[in-house]
Structures are given as structure tokens and as C-alpha cells.
Design a protein around this motif. Structure first.
Motif, PDB file in Angstrom:
ATOM      1  N   ASN A  16      -1.004  11.955   8.589  1.00  0.00           N
ATOM      2  CA  ASN A  16      -0.349  10.656   8.444  1.00  0.00           C
ATOM      3  C   ASN A  16       0.168  10.072   9.749  1.00  0.00           C
ATOM      4  O   ASN A  16       0.839   9.060   9.739  1.00  0.00           O
ATOM      5  N   HIS A  30       1.840   6.593   8.617  1.00  0.00           N
ATOM      6  CA  HIS A  30       1.061   6.079   7.487  1.00  0.00           C
ATOM      7  C   HIS A  30       1.620   6.528   6.142  1.00  0.00           C
ATOM      8  O   HIS A  30       2.130   7.638   6.018  1.00  0.00           O
ATOM      9  N   ARG A  31       1.481   5.672   5.162  1.00  0.00           N
ATOM     10  CA  ARG A  31       1.822   5.941   3.765  1.00  0.00           C
ATOM     11  C   ARG A  31       0.930   5.081   2.897  1.00  0.00           C
ATOM     12  O   ARG A  31       0.421   4.046   3.337  1.00  0.00           O
ATOM     13  N   THR A  32       0.802   5.459   1.629  1.00  0.00           N
ATOM     14  CA  THR A  32       0.109   4.647   0.631  1.00  0.00           C
ATOM     15  C   THR A  32       1.128   4.289  -0.441  1.00  0.00           C
ATOM     16  O   THR A  32       1.916   5.148  -0.868  1.00  0.00           O
ATOM     17  N   ARG A  34       2.840   3.877  -3.718  1.00  0.00           N
ATOM     18  CA  ARG A  34       2.755   4.572  -5.004  1.00  0.00           C
ATOM     19  C   ARG A  34       3.027   3.595  -6.153  1.00  0.00           C
ATOM     20  O   ARG A  34       3.795   2.643  -5.982  1.00  0.00           O
ATOM     21  N   GLY A  94      -1.059   0.827  -4.223  1.00  0.00           N
ATOM     22  CA  GLY A  94      -2.264   1.384  -3.634  1.00  0.00           C
ATOM     23  C   GLY A  94      -2.556   0.906  -2.227  1.00  0.00           C
ATOM     24  O   GLY A  94      -3.485   1.398  -1.583  1.00  0.00           O
ATOM     25  N   SER A  95      -1.779  -0.040  -1.719  1.00  0.00           N
ATOM     26  CA  SER A  95      -1.994  -0.520  -0.356  1.00  0.00           C
ATOM     27  C   SER A  95      -1.755   0.609   0.638  1.00  0.00           C
ATOM     28  O   SER A  95      -0.836   1.413   0.487  1.00  0.00           O
ATOM     29  N   HIS A  96      -2.575   0.645   1.669  1.00  0.00           N
ATOM     30  CA  HIS A  96      -2.406   1.610   2.740  1.00  0.00           C
ATOM     31  C   HIS A  96      -1.539   0.967   3.812  1.00  0.00           C
ATOM     32  O   HIS A  96      -1.812  -0.157   4.248  1.00  0.00           O
ATOM     33  N   VAL A 119      -0.336  -3.672   6.379  1.00  0.00           N
ATOM     34  CA  VAL A 119      -1.284  -3.198   5.367  1.00  0.00           C
ATOM     35  C   VAL A 119      -2.616  -3.063   6.085  1.00  0.00           C
ATOM     36  O   VAL A 119      -3.065  -3.984   6.772  1.00  0.00           O
ATOM     37  N   ALA A 123      -6.350   4.804   4.593  1.00  0.00           N
ATOM     38  CA  ALA A 123      -5.130   5.578   4.791  1.00  0.00           C
ATOM     39  C   ALA A 123      -4.783   5.874   6.245  1.00  0.00           C
ATOM     40  O   ALA A 123      -3.619   6.009   6.578  1.00  0.00           O
TER      41      ALA A 123
END
Length: 184
Positions: A16, A30-32, A34, A94-96, A119, A123
Motif C-alpha cells: 500500500n 493507498h486504500r480502497t 470499503r 470501491g474507489s481506489h 481517486v 489499487a
């Protein structure tokens, strides 16, 4: 609802964080998004922007020597004293996300830094150079000796690392909330 990870679990891992090209900038965080981060308006709730920015601060702390081992051995950590967050665009489930962190200033006991949230397509993607952030935050943090209950100077190595990362502030930094005139 899935369990939220702890700060330490989410701070920085190989998958990440994208390594910086040189030692003068921090890796991206980085995160996605939830599904449980989505509010009744159908986009990411304001609290989760703060959560993602908090994890990005943890990542910055790790990269600059203020990691868990440092905190355990010294009793010192960063405490946020002030922040200003701007929500610029909605973010869908769901956005990265990619967070760019910039150090804006450091002195003996304080650090000023900002995060820009983007965004991205996947990922581990990097925002395009012309990308516009969906949110930003600017923070002032104090280096606190938690055992003594007061601010303390950064160790030279940490202060020097922070200082090596300082870059010019983006145009939006340093702003305050606009005054809203009373209706008469």
C-alpha cells in the motif's frame, strides 16, 4: 460489517505504499473505499476521509522515524494540534485512493504537513500529474513526550529527516474557513 484495521496494521506495507523516486518525497499511501464507509448520501462519509488521512499520517511517521518502536522506547509521539480539511468531490464505494503527503515546515517541536487525496484507477496507481485531489487536509502536529505530558524537541535525526522533506506549500494551504455573514 467488516472489522476496521488498527492504525498500526494499516500504516505502511509493501502493497500500500509506492516507493518515492528519491529520498526527498514520501511514498504514496493507498486504500480502497470499503462499503461500510459509504453514508446515506451514497458516497464516502466525512469521518472516513479523516480515517484515511490519519492512516497517511501514520505512514509519514513511519517513514520519518516516528514509528511504533520509537514511540515505545521514547514515550514520544506526534499529536495533532490543528487541522483543516476540505471535501472537494464525492468518492464512491470501491474507489481506489492514493494520498500524497507533503511536509510544509518543521521546527524543534512542531511539524506542518498536508495530505492530498486522489481517486486513482487501480489499487497501487499513481495520480496523473494533472490530477485534482478529491479532498485535502493541512495539519499542525506537536512532538509530545507523553510521559512528561508536554512538548519535547524532535531528535536531531527525525528533525533532519522531516526538514529534508519540506517543500513549498500548495496554493490551498494556509486557508481558513470563510466567514458566513449573519442573515439580517
Amino acid at each position: 460489517m467488516s472489522e476496521q484495521p488498527t492504525h498500526e496494521e494499516t500504516a505502511v506495507t509493501e502493497q500500500n505504499a509506492v516507493a518515492a523516486d528519491d529520498d526527498t518525497s514520501l511514498p504514496l499511501f493507498h486504500r480502497t473505499v470499503r462499503p461500510e464507509w459509504i453514508d446515506y448520501n451514497g458516497h464516502m462519509s466525512e469521518a472516513f476521509y479523516v480515517l484515511v488521512f490519519g492512516y497517511a499520517t501514520d505512514a509519514m511517521m513511519i517513514e520519518t522515524g516516528l514509528h511504533a518502536g520509537y514511540r515505545e522506547s521514547t514515550g514520544c509521539s506526534l499529536h495533532t494540534a490543528e487541522s483543516h480539511l476540505r471535501y472537494l468531490r464525492e468518492v464512491a464505494a470501491g474507489s481506489h485512493l492514493a494520498v500524497r503527503t507533503r511536509l510544509l515546515g518543521v521546527d524543534a517541536k512542531k511539524a506542518r504537513f498536508c495530505h492530498e487525496l486522489y481517486v486513482v484507477g487501480a489499487a497501487d496507481d499513481v495520480p496523473e500529474p494533472e490530477a485534482v485531489p478529491v479532498a485535502t487536509t493541512e495539519l499542525l502536529a506537536l512532538h509530545v513526550d507523553q510521559r512528561a505530558g508536554r512538548t519535547a524537541p524532535f531528535p536531531d535525526s527525525v528533525r533532519e529527516r522531516l526538514a529534508s522533506l519540506v517543500e513549498p506549500a500548495p496554493a490551498w494551504a494556509g486557508r481558513s474557513i470563510a466567514e458566513v455573514p449573519a442573515v439580517r
